[in-house]
Design an enzyme around this catalytic site. Structure first.
Site, PDB file in Angstrom:
ATOM      1  N   GLU A  44      27.635 -46.336 -15.991  1.00  0.00           N
ATOM      2  CA  GLU A  44      26.425 -45.556 -15.698  1.00  0.00           C
ATOM      3  C   GLU A  44      26.691 -44.065 -15.740  1.00  0.00           C
ATOM      4  O   GLU A  44      27.689 -43.589 -15.185  1.00  0.00           O
ATOM      5  CB  GLU A  44      25.915 -45.961 -14.308  1.00  0.00           C
ATOM      6  CG  GLU A  44      24.418 -45.968 -14.211  1.00  0.00           C
ATOM      7  CD  GLU A  44      23.798 -47.016 -15.147  1.00  0.00           C
ATOM      8  OE1 GLU A  44      23.381 -46.618 -16.265  1.00  0.00           O
ATOM      9  OE2 GLU A  44      23.743 -48.186 -14.777  1.00  0.00           O
ATOM     10  N   ASP A  47      27.247 -42.311 -20.870  1.00  0.00           N
ATOM     11  CA  ASP A  47      26.978 -42.287 -22.316  1.00  0.00           C
ATOM     12  C   ASP A  47      27.028 -40.861 -22.843  1.00  0.00           C
ATOM     13  O   ASP A  47      27.402 -40.632 -23.986  1.00  0.00           O
ATOM     14  CB  ASP A  47      25.668 -43.015 -22.701  1.00  0.00           C
ATOM     15  CG  ASP A  47      24.422 -42.506 -22.017  1.00  0.00           C
ATOM     16  OD1 ASP A  47      24.523 -41.704 -21.060  1.00  0.00           O
ATOM     17  OD2 ASP A  47      23.310 -42.905 -22.445  1.00  0.00           O
ATOM     18  N   SER A  78      -3.802 -49.422 -25.009  1.00  0.00           N
ATOM     19  CA  SER A  78      -2.764 -50.102 -24.253  1.00  0.00           C
ATOM     20  C   SER A  78      -3.401 -50.873 -23.115  1.00  0.00           C
ATOM     21  O   SER A  78      -4.301 -50.365 -22.441  1.00  0.00           O
ATOM     22  CB  SER A  78      -1.787 -49.067 -23.684  1.00  0.00           C
ATOM     23  OG  SER A  78      -1.040 -49.651 -22.638  1.00  0.00           O
ATOM     24  N   GLY A 135      13.568 -48.164 -14.266  1.00  0.00           N
ATOM     25  CA  GLY A 135      14.943 -47.947 -14.727  1.00  0.00           C
ATOM     26  C   GLY A 135      15.364 -48.985 -15.757  1.00  0.00           C
ATOM     27  O   GLY A 135      16.546 -49.246 -15.949  1.00  0.00           O
ATOM     28  N   LEU A 136      14.393 -49.592 -16.431  1.00  0.00           N
ATOM     29  CA  LEU A 136      14.696 -50.670 -17.387  1.00  0.00           C
ATOM     30  C   LEU A 136      14.300 -50.268 -18.807  1.00  0.00           C
ATOM     31  O   LEU A 136      14.075 -51.102 -19.676  1.00  0.00           O
ATOM     32  CB  LEU A 136      13.990 -51.960 -16.945  1.00  0.00           C
ATOM     33  CG  LEU A 136      14.401 -52.459 -15.545  1.00  0.00           C
ATOM     34  CD1 LEU A 136      13.513 -53.617 -15.080  1.00  0.00           C
ATOM     35  CD2 LEU A 136      15.867 -52.881 -15.512  1.00  0.00           C
ATOM     36  N   SER A 138      11.582 -48.687 -20.255  1.00  0.00           N
ATOM     37  CA  SER A 138      10.263 -48.935 -20.840  1.00  0.00           C
ATOM     38  C   SER A 138       9.969 -47.903 -21.934  1.00  0.00           C
ATOM     39  O   SER A 138       9.342 -48.227 -22.938  1.00  0.00           O
ATOM     40  CB  SER A 138       9.178 -48.906 -19.767  1.00  0.00           C
ATOM     41  OG  SER A 138       9.164 -47.667 -19.113  1.00  0.00           O
ATOM     42  N   SER A 139      10.447 -46.677 -21.753  1.00  0.00           N
ATOM     43  CA  SER A 139      10.132 -45.658 -22.766  1.00  0.00           C
ATOM     44  C   SER A 139      10.940 -45.873 -24.041  1.00  0.00           C
ATOM     45  O   SER A 139      10.403 -45.743 -25.147  1.00  0.00           O
ATOM     46  CB  SER A 139      10.312 -44.244 -22.205  1.00  0.00           C
ATOM     47  OG  SER A 139      11.629 -44.052 -21.783  1.00  0.00           O
ATOM     48  N   GLU A 171      12.684 -38.885 -27.295  1.00  0.00           N
ATOM     49  CA  GLU A 171      12.763 -38.807 -25.827  1.00  0.00           C
ATOM     50  C   GLU A 171      13.119 -37.379 -25.394  1.00  0.00           C
ATOM     51  O   GLU A 171      12.532 -36.831 -24.461  1.00  0.00           O
ATOM     52  CB  GLU A 171      13.821 -39.806 -25.340  1.00  0.00           C
ATOM     53  CG  GLU A 171      13.954 -39.918 -23.857  1.00  0.00           C
ATOM     54  CD  GLU A 171      13.021 -40.940 -23.219  1.00  0.00           C
ATOM     55  OE1 GLU A 171      12.713 -41.964 -23.844  1.00  0.00           O
ATOM     56  OE2 GLU A 171      12.600 -40.703 -22.075  1.00  0.00           O
ATOM     57  N   ASP A 183      20.082 -46.221 -23.983  1.00  0.00           N
ATOM     58  CA  ASP A 183      18.865 -47.028 -23.860  1.00  0.00           C
ATOM     59  C   ASP A 183      18.303 -47.401 -25.228  1.00  0.00           C
ATOM     60  O   ASP A 183      17.950 -48.549 -25.489  1.00  0.00           O
ATOM     61  CB  ASP A 183      17.797 -46.268 -23.058  1.00  0.00           C
ATOM     62  CG  ASP A 183      18.303 -45.874 -21.692  1.00  0.00           C
ATOM     63  OD1 ASP A 183      19.369 -46.375 -21.293  1.00  0.00           O
ATOM     64  OD2 ASP A 183      17.647 -45.053 -21.037  1.00  0.00           O
TER      65      ASP A 183
END
Ligand code: GLA
Length: 395
Positions: A44, A47, A78, A135-136, A138-139, A171, A183
């Site tokens: 974590e 990167d 959406s 924190g998964l 989505s973007s 991003e 990500d």
């Protein structure tokens, strides 16, 4: 379409997104695309420090139905923003506006145009089951799914790593988050049943099998909002880069863990920088050890490393929060849990636990009741196995 077995929910959502498309007056979709969210097992905040990261794609998806238009108009709907149509012109020099979700699509369209593709107007409908702010990623999933969907509309292909970099730039420039590559790489490059080992020193990657009928990954979303563009992320990233410069290295990957104390004694490092360096150097080492441990199915050791990662993110990197600390501490103390840590950028979001599968139900019930009693918030907990990455196909 890939031969990966899609869950019945997943198939139903693909049908639903086609219906949303039709109900929005867009007619019949030409292409469907799906992109998963991701969870990081360990590695974590490294990167952007030249480390190795170990994410997996999860069984939560952004689904898109899309059709090309004859003009440059882009129209987006959406299920997460019912009754609202987002519009812009693909031919314009695009810029982000406020916190609008269409910024991510504008970023991807801009990237594809810069890469030489003639991006036409299109209509698209989106349904996402990746929790926003969890924190998964989505973007990243939203960026990737549009990248792949538009390329497929055009009958074009792009190397997965290049597409990930294009999405990362979207991003940076359109969401204001100076993220690393993890990500976007994970949601695009992951393979079913495998963890992605992305080596951020040169962006090379491999896939490590992670399939054990007895052990699973449990995701515990604290449902505490996670906002990376508010500065905490950038401060740490900049701090790490400044520290690397002071220490005379390209990235913190180059610091030998055996010589960490020596590095930390450098008089020009601030106290904050020392904590960042300690986290990064130890986390890079933990990730390499975790790869080994998982390869040997040594879940006890892998779990200890996950727990140590959490402590380091909490005490040194300071990106955890009371809710995630509560979840990690509670889970770590339970039978059948090898380890548990916060995952992703932090400041809220989710935790990941490496759990014996026969303990998943009892652990879920325990965390739900204790977490809600403590914070008055209902957590969202689900098990996942590593899924395949983003894909698109003609309808
Ligand atoms: C966010 C960023 C990633 C990575 C993680 C922390 O998810 O987008 O690039 O830095 O935080 O590991």
């Amino acid at each position: 379409m890939s031969t990966e077995t899609l869950s019945p929910e997943h198939q139903a959502t693909i049908e639903e997104v086609g219906n949303l498309f039709a109900e929005s007056g867009f007619g019949t979709p030409e292409v469907f695309a799906v992109a998963p969210g991701r969870v990081n097992v360990i590695g974590e905040h490294i990167d952007y420090n030249g480390g190795l990261v170990l994410p997996a794609a999860i069984d939560r998806w952004v689904h898109v139905a899309i059709r090309r238009r004859d003009d440059a108009l882009v129209r987006l709907v959406s299920a997460q923003a019912p009754g609202k149509v987002e519009e812009f012109l693909a031919s314009d020099d695009l810029a982000p506006q406020g916190n609008n979700w269409s910024n991510y699509i504008k970023g991807v369209v801009t990237g594809l145009k810069k890469a030489g593709f003639e991006v036409p107007g299109f209509e698209a409908a989106v349904i996402s089951t990746v929790p926003v702010g969890g924190g998964l990623s989505s973007s990243a999933a939203l960026e990737a799914v549009f990248g792949k969907a538009i390329l497929t509309l055009l009958g074009e292909e792009m190397d997965g790593l290049d597409l990930a970099k294009l999405c990362q730039k979207a991003e940076h420039d359109f969401a204001g988050v100076p993220c690393g590559l993890m990500d976007q790489a994970a949601v695009i490059l992951c393979e079913e049943g495998k963890l992605l080992m992305l080596d951020c020193v040169d962006d090379s990657f491999q896939h490590a099998p992670f399939e054990d009928p007895d052990w699973g990954l449990l995701i515990i979303n604290s449902c505490v909002s996670h906002e990376l563009s508010d500065g905490g992320y950038a401060v740490r990233r900049d701090g790490c880069h400044a520290a690397a410069k002071i220490l005379g290295v390209e990235t913190l990957r180059e610091i030998d863990p055996a010589k960490l104390d020596e590095a930390l004694a450098h008089p020009d490092l601030t106290e904050d920088m020392k904590r960042y360096v300690r986290h990064a150097v130890t986390e890079i080492a933990r990730t390499l050890e975790t790869v080994e441990a998982l390869g040997q199915r040594d879940y006890a050791l892998a779990g200890e490393l996950l727990n140590a990662s959490h402590a380091s993110l909490r005490d040194d990197y300071r990106v955890s929060c009371p809710e995630l600390d509560f979840i990690a501490e509670l889970a770590q103390a339970q039978e059948g849990v090898a380890g548990c840590r916060m995952t992703g950028g932090g400041f809220g979001g989710s935790a990941i636990a490496l759990v014996r599968r026969d303990c998943v139900a009892s652990l879920t019930a325990l965390i739900e009741s204790r977490y809600e009693a403590e914070f008055g918030i209902e957590p969202k907990i689900f098990e996942t196995r590593p899924m395949g990455g983003t894909r698109a196909w003609k309808a």
